[in-house]
Design a protein around this motif. Sequence first.
Motif, short mmCIF file in Angstrom:
data_model
loop_
_atom_site.label_atom_id
_atom_site.label_comp_id
_atom_site.label_asym_id
_atom_site.label_seq_id
_atom_site.Cartn_x
_atom_site.Cartn_y
_atom_site.Cartn_z
N ASP A 298 0.85 -1.19 0.00
CA ASP A 298 0.00 0.00 0.00
C ASP A 298 0.88 1.24 0.00
O ASP A 298 1.86 1.31 0.77
CB ASP A 298 -0.89 0.04 1.24
CG ASP A 298 -2.00 -0.99 1.22
OD1 ASP A 298 -2.09 -1.75 0.23
OD2 ASP A 298 -2.76 -1.05 2.20
N ILE A 299 0.55 2.19 -0.85
CA ILE A 299 1.21 3.50 -0.85
C ILE A 299 0.14 4.52 -0.51
O ILE A 299 -0.87 4.66 -1.21
CB ILE A 299 1.89 3.80 -2.19
CG1 ILE A 299 2.94 2.73 -2.49
CG2 ILE A 299 2.53 5.19 -2.16
CD1 ILE A 299 3.65 2.92 -3.81
N TYR A 300 0.36 5.24 0.57
CA TYR A 300 -0.65 6.09 1.20
C TYR A 300 -0.15 7.53 1.18
O TYR A 300 0.87 7.86 1.79
CB TYR A 300 -0.86 5.58 2.63
CG TYR A 300 -1.76 6.38 3.53
CD1 TYR A 300 -2.73 7.24 3.05
CD2 TYR A 300 -1.64 6.25 4.92
CE1 TYR A 300 -3.55 7.96 3.91
CE2 TYR A 300 -2.46 6.96 5.78
CZ TYR A 300 -3.40 7.80 5.27
OH TYR A 300 -4.22 8.51 6.12
N ILE B 90 4.12 10.43 2.59
CA ILE B 90 3.99 9.22 1.76
C ILE B 90 4.39 8.04 2.63
O ILE B 90 5.54 7.90 3.05
CB ILE B 90 4.89 9.29 0.52
CG1 ILE B 90 4.58 10.53 -0.33
CG2 ILE B 90 4.73 8.04 -0.33
CD1 ILE B 90 5.52 11.68 -0.12
N ASN B 91 3.40 7.18 2.93
CA ASN B 91 3.66 6.00 3.74
C ASN B 91 3.60 4.74 2.88
O ASN B 91 2.78 4.65 1.97
CB ASN B 91 2.64 5.87 4.87
CG ASN B 91 2.97 4.72 5.81
OD1 ASN B 91 4.01 4.71 6.46
ND2 ASN B 91 2.10 3.72 5.86
N HIS B 92 4.49 3.81 3.18
CA HIS B 92 4.55 2.52 2.49
C HIS B 92 4.25 1.42 3.50
O HIS B 92 4.91 1.35 4.54
CB HIS B 92 5.93 2.29 1.88
CG HIS B 92 6.45 3.43 1.08
ND1 HIS B 92 6.95 4.58 1.67
CD2 HIS B 92 6.55 3.62 -0.26
CE1 HIS B 92 7.33 5.42 0.72
NE2 HIS B 92 7.10 4.87 -0.45
N MET B 93 3.28 0.59 3.19
CA MET B 93 2.96 -0.54 4.04
C MET B 93 3.08 -1.83 3.23
O MET B 93 2.41 -1.99 2.21
CB MET B 93 1.56 -0.43 4.61
CG MET B 93 1.15 -1.61 5.49
SD MET B 93 -0.56 -1.51 6.10
CE MET B 93 -0.37 -0.16 7.28
N SER C 175 13.38 -4.34 -0.76
CA SER C 175 13.75 -2.97 -0.45
C SER C 175 12.65 -2.07 -0.98
O SER C 175 11.82 -2.47 -1.80
CB SER C 175 15.09 -2.60 -1.09
OG SER C 175 16.16 -3.29 -0.49
N LEU C 176 12.64 -0.82 -0.53
CA LEU C 176 11.69 0.15 -1.08
C LEU C 176 12.27 1.54 -0.92
O LEU C 176 13.17 1.78 -0.10
CB LEU C 176 10.31 0.02 -0.45
CG LEU C 176 10.14 0.23 1.05
CD1 LEU C 176 10.03 1.71 1.42
CD2 LEU C 176 8.88 -0.49 1.54
N ALA D 294 6.98 2.31 6.45
CA ALA D 294 8.02 3.33 6.37
C ALA D 294 7.44 4.55 5.66
O ALA D 294 6.75 4.40 4.64
CB ALA D 294 9.25 2.82 5.62
N SER D 295 7.72 5.73 6.17
CA SER D 295 7.17 6.93 5.56
C SER D 295 8.22 8.03 5.47
O SER D 295 9.17 8.06 6.25
CB SER D 295 5.95 7.44 6.34
OG SER D 295 6.32 7.86 7.64
#
Length: 296
Positions: free
Chosen positions: A112-114, A124-127, A139-140, A284-285
């Motif tokens: 998910d990209i929020y 911008i949060n990555h779940m 990795s991201l 991670a955001s």
Amino acid sequence: MHILKNDSLEIKIKPRGAELSAINSIKNNKGFMWHADPDVWGGHAPNLFPVIGCMKDDSYTYDGKTYPMTKHGFVRRNDDFKVISKSETEIIFRISSNDDLYKMFPFQFELDIYYKLNDNILTINHMVRNIDTKTIYFSLGGHPAFTCPLYENESYEDYILEFEKAENSQSYLLNMENGLVTDKTKPAFTTDNTIQLRGDLFNEDALIFKDLKSRTVTLKHKTKGNILTVKFKDFPYLGIWAKPNAPYVCIEPWIGIADSETTNQKIEDKEGIIALDAASVFNASYSIEIDKRHLV
């Protein structure tokens, strides 16, 4: 195109790759994101997953098998993102493992990209959810490109990147032929906490930092002050990049890094890789804050 908006900013996000493409002032329509001129560099802010940078031979191994993987992974040009929820100031995109992705990445996952807009700050949060029965490896990172110089009658050399803390980190050099990280380094800082932007700064590709003390960097005009600030508390690596002599600069928070020249190509041994256990979730955001002086 998806649009988020409040009294300060208008945000545009492309469905393809869930890519941030514009941050514009509501009051003066000033645009802060690079406009992705395809003759220079056609990106705005690609999302990087499940790898950062280049893989040796565009591949890696897992459980004795070799899998193809192109630079920065398969998310940035992917049309499979779905909108999970949306309001005037927030949107969540999701991409899930499927048969085609499994040929490149043999793990079951959801990403998910929020995007959340709050006053003059975009977060911008990555779940990542591991929906597999085994550990997954990934990795991201982000790759946002900001217009520089921002105003007419300015030069690239009028700008600096200012870090929150004094730094003694050096930039790791890439092998220009294959994009792999070498063990060679070079100085990058002009003062103990600033990098002077100049047209030839990226003649040897990106500046790559592994051990910064700072988790905040500001794009700053030498006399007019702050333009925007990127905060990246969850990201241990940072890339700074542009095409040589191009009018933008990328500030790239990374969890992970390109393959080293000495890699054994096993994904579980890759530097910076995240190992996420079955049924676990990783977040991670990072955030982009536009200085309010440029929004009136």
